[in-house]
Design an enzyme around this catalytic site. Structure first.
Site, PDB file in Angstrom:
ATOM      1  N   ALA A 256       5.094  -0.270  -5.161  1.00 38.87           N
ATOM      2  CA  ALA A 256       3.536   1.210  -5.387  1.00 38.87           C
ATOM      3  C   ALA A 256       5.420   2.048  -5.205  1.00 38.87           C
ATOM      4  CB  ALA A 256       3.135   1.345  -3.694  1.00 38.87           C
TER       5      ALA A 256
ATOM      6  N   SER B   5       5.431  -4.053  -8.063  1.00 37.24           N
ATOM      7  CA  SER B   5       4.216  -3.404  -8.386  1.00 37.24           C
ATOM      8  C   SER B   5       3.269  -4.309  -8.002  1.00 37.24           C
ATOM      9  CB  SER B   5       3.978  -2.679  -9.572  1.00 37.24           C
ATOM     10  OG  SER B   5       3.260  -1.775 -10.051  1.00 37.24           O
TER      11      SER B   5
ATOM     12  N   CYS C  51      -2.724  -4.457  -0.623  1.00 38.43           N
ATOM     13  CA  CYS C  51      -4.093  -4.044   0.112  1.00 38.43           C
ATOM     14  C   CYS C  51      -5.077  -5.900  -0.318  1.00 38.43           C
ATOM     15  CB  CYS C  51      -4.554  -2.789  -0.305  1.00 38.43           C
ATOM     16  SG  CYS C  51      -3.790  -1.953  -0.146  1.00 38.43           S
TER      17      CYS C  51
END
Length: 459
Positions: free
Chosen positions: A12, A42, A46
């Site tokens: 991220a 990338s 989660c």
């Protein structure tokens, strides 16, 4: 002359920074090399519990952009399976190990961005590094868990730790049909929640069949060949065919420490200024490895959230691209959904507020997500924390059924702007029976908190 930016870490923060820098400077002006030790760039970490729990069908769905896309469309040389093993700030170079080829080489830089993320906490306990024991941090971790579940006859899963990842992984294992035990050393799951709200989470987990072992410490893990046999705890042994660690994370700052780049004493994160610069010229840091400023606690913090990683990466990238941007800090706003219960929090809980030097007053509210007569309304509980006398909002927590949790964003917006609970209770929120009661739970919570402030002032 072309300048060279080397980014360590390709998720991220690293890729947000690289992309922002590229938007402002072309390849003839700024060469960008990204070095990532894992297999992907990338991606959504989660989403791993939902992939393991079969909500997300496959690994590729969690990848936002591949290394090939970065190279071909953005002229960013993204290299996976390349681990940085050392930094020489005096020479302006990093030592790189090619994990596929086995060779090591030096990569020069003019500007260096550290986006090394965070590592799952692994206490030095017997058997914790053995086969069948998994952290949950990267897509490779998720793949390793799925490979283990496929290769072995798994009936019993033990999850250690009851934070976000631990709770989500416990639910994923239940969805897969396993017996699940969850071990947590504190007296409740989600210890970032105040006790009264944490109990509702515990009830929901037990209602789904998860066996909770609270105030229980893990002493070690016993193995039988290439799989776990049992988790040894302070209350006895728990049989296990797979063990998942959800003990939280710590900033991955070994490279920075070894290179003499200052790291926060209390947070363990790399010390940065508002532009994401470290105290070493030419070296920047962003994402889970870097400290952030908590706007309510008024202190440095280390918070591993994708939202923060993307934002701090964006700020670093704008500055590296020749622009100007600053990162104003965080509130620690977060949400999750476990066993049918939505959980949200922002700012400080009651104990956090006291630790930060405030004198808090609190209000707890029971309400519904929709009008009381609406057929599919859900129950929800809120807790609002305000400062004594001033009534300044300090934090809020929500636990409830579907439609509860995103209300935490209203509290976050009010908190960001340093509103009092009196100001919040008069905010013109929308109303219609399918969406909320005529007094939205946010307004009820603010009103009750303001009543508590006034009552405290009368004493």
């Amino acid at each position: 002359m072309t300048e060279r930016l080397v980014v360590v870490g390709g998720d991220a923060a690293g890729m947000s920074a690289a992309s922002q820098a590229r938007r402002r400077r072309g390849a003839d002006d700024l060469e960008i090399v990204v070095l990532e030790r894992g297999s992907d760039t990338s991606y959504s970490a989660c989403g791993i519990p939902y992939w393991v729990g079969d909500v997300v069908e496959d690994r590729d769905a969690l990848v936002v952009r591949t290394p090939e896309a970065f190279r071909e469309k953005h002229a960013i040389d993204a290299r996976v399976h390349h681990e940085v093993v050392g930094i020489d700030t005096a020479a302006g170079q990093v030592r790189v190990r090619d994990l596929d080829g086995g060779r090591e080489f030096d990569e020069p830089y003019d500007q260096l961005l550290l986006a090394t993320g965070a590592n799952p906490v692994r206490p030095p306990l017997p058997g914790l590094d053995g086969a069948g024991v998994f952290g949950v941090q990267t897509l490779d971790d998720g793949q390793a868990i799925l490979d283990h579940l496929t290769a072995h006859h798994v009936r019993r899963a033990v999850v250690v730790g009851a934070g976000y990842i631990g709770l989500e992984m416990a639910e994923a294992m239940v969805v897969r049909g396993y017996e699940v035990d969850l071990v947590e050393r504190s007296d409740r799951p989600m210890k970032t929640l105040d006790p009264d709200l944490g109990q509702r989470v515990a009830d929901a987990m037990q209602g789904m069949g998860i066996r909770l072992h609270l105030t229980t410490e893990v002493k070690g893990i016993e193995h039988d060949g290439d799989r776990p046999r049992a988790v040894v705890t302070s209350a006895g042994e728990l049989p296990a065919d797979v063990v998942v660690l959800g003990l939280g994370t710590a900033p991955n700052t070994d490279l920075a420490r070894d290179a003499g780049i200052p790291v926060g004493e209390h947070t363990g994160g790399i010390v940065v200024d508002v532009r994401q610069r470290t105290r070493v010229p030419g070296v920047w840091a962003a994402g889970d490895c870097a400290e952030v400023h908590h706007r309510v606690a008024r202190a440095p913090a280390a918070i591993a959230l994708g939202t923060i990683a993307n934002k701090t990466g964006r700020v670093a990238g704008i500055n590296l691209g020749g622009g100007y941007a600053t990162f104003p800090g965080v509130l620690g706003t977060s949400v999750t959904k476990v066993c049918g219960v939505e959980i949200g929090r922002t700012g400080l809980g009651e104990a956090d507020a006291e630790a930060a030097g405030y004198q808090p007053v609190c209000a707890s509210v029971q309400s519904t997500t929709k009008a009381g007569y609406w057929p599919d309304r859900e129950r929800m509980q809120l807790k609002v924390v305000a400062e004594r006398r001033s009534g300044r909002l300090l934090g809020a927590q929500i636990v409830g059924g579907e439609g509860s949790c995103k209300r935490i964003d209203t509290f976050a917006a009010a908190l960001w702007n340093q509103m009092t609970v009196e100001e919040l209770l008069n905010v013109d929120l929308s109303y219609a029976p399918p969406f909320s009661p005529v007094w939205d739970p946010v307004l009820i919570g603010a009103r009750k908190a303001w009543d508590a402030v006034l009552a405290d002032g009368d004493r």
